[in-house]
Scaffold this motif. Structure first.
Motif, PDB file in Angstrom:
ATOM      1  N   LYS A 119       0.837  -1.209   0.000  1.00  0.00           N
ATOM      2  CA  LYS A 119       0.000   0.000   0.000  1.00  0.00           C
ATOM      3  C   LYS A 119       0.865   1.250   0.000  1.00  0.00           C
TER       4      LYS A 119
ATOM      5  N   ASN B 261       1.311   4.161  -2.746  1.00  0.00           N
ATOM      6  CA  ASN B 261       1.006   5.532  -2.335  1.00  0.00           C
ATOM      7  C   ASN B 261       1.655   5.772  -0.974  1.00  0.00           C
TER       8      ASN B 261
ATOM      9  N   ASP C 132       0.083   6.195   2.489  1.00  0.00           N
ATOM     10  CA  ASP C 132      -0.525   5.083   3.213  1.00  0.00           C
ATOM     11  C   ASP C 132       0.324   4.628   4.395  1.00  0.00           C
TER      12      ASP C 132
ATOM     13  N   LYS D  26       1.128   5.516   7.628  1.00  0.00           N
ATOM     14  CA  LYS D  26       0.522   6.486   8.563  1.00  0.00           C
ATOM     15  C   LYS D  26       1.393   6.794   9.774  1.00  0.00           C
TER      16      LYS D  26
END
Length: 128
Positions: free
Chosen positions: A17, A21, A24, A26
């Motif tokens: 993920k 991107n 992603d 976090k």
């Protein structure tokens, strides 16, 4: 397929993920894990994109990729995380990355510094 970073998730539900991107990732730890997975995959583009512009080793990209392909990655151990949550703008992650090189096990031990800018985490380098 299990993720390379050792999270016990599948690659598609974990580091892939972030590889698709970067936002992603976090947390600082998620970015660090995704960078380890990028080393395993010898994904130089992601390694450069996830490295903060102020410390990004563009000139070494080819040699980093060549080395990442040359060694055999074994596992990642996250030892400690300081700050680096979704609400922080900086953090550190201490880890050990194990790999085979020239017939023996080697270990990278590092306390890495991370910074979040514009909602995106980046690797800065060794923590002071």
């Amino acid at each position: 397929m299990d993720c390379y970073c050792g999270s016990l998730k599948t690659y598609s539900n974990c580091c892939q993920k972030a590889h698709i991107n970067i936002t992603d990732a976090k947390t600082a730890e998620q970015l660090m894990r995704s960078r380890y997975a990028a080393f395993v995959k010898a994904d130089g583009d992601y390694l450069m994109a996830s490295h903060h512009a102020s410390t990004r080793p563009i000139k070494e990209k080819a040699s980093i990729v060549k080395w990442a392909k040359y060694v055999e990655w074994i596992k990642l151990e996250v030892l400690e995380t300081t700050k680096g949550t979704e609400t922080d703008t900086q953090g550190t992650v201490t880890f050990q990355a194990y790999f085979y090189e020239k017939g023996k096990v080697e270990i990278i031990y590092e306390k890495s510094a991370f910074v979040k800018e514009n909602n995106t985490w980046f690797y800065l380098g060794l923590s002071k």
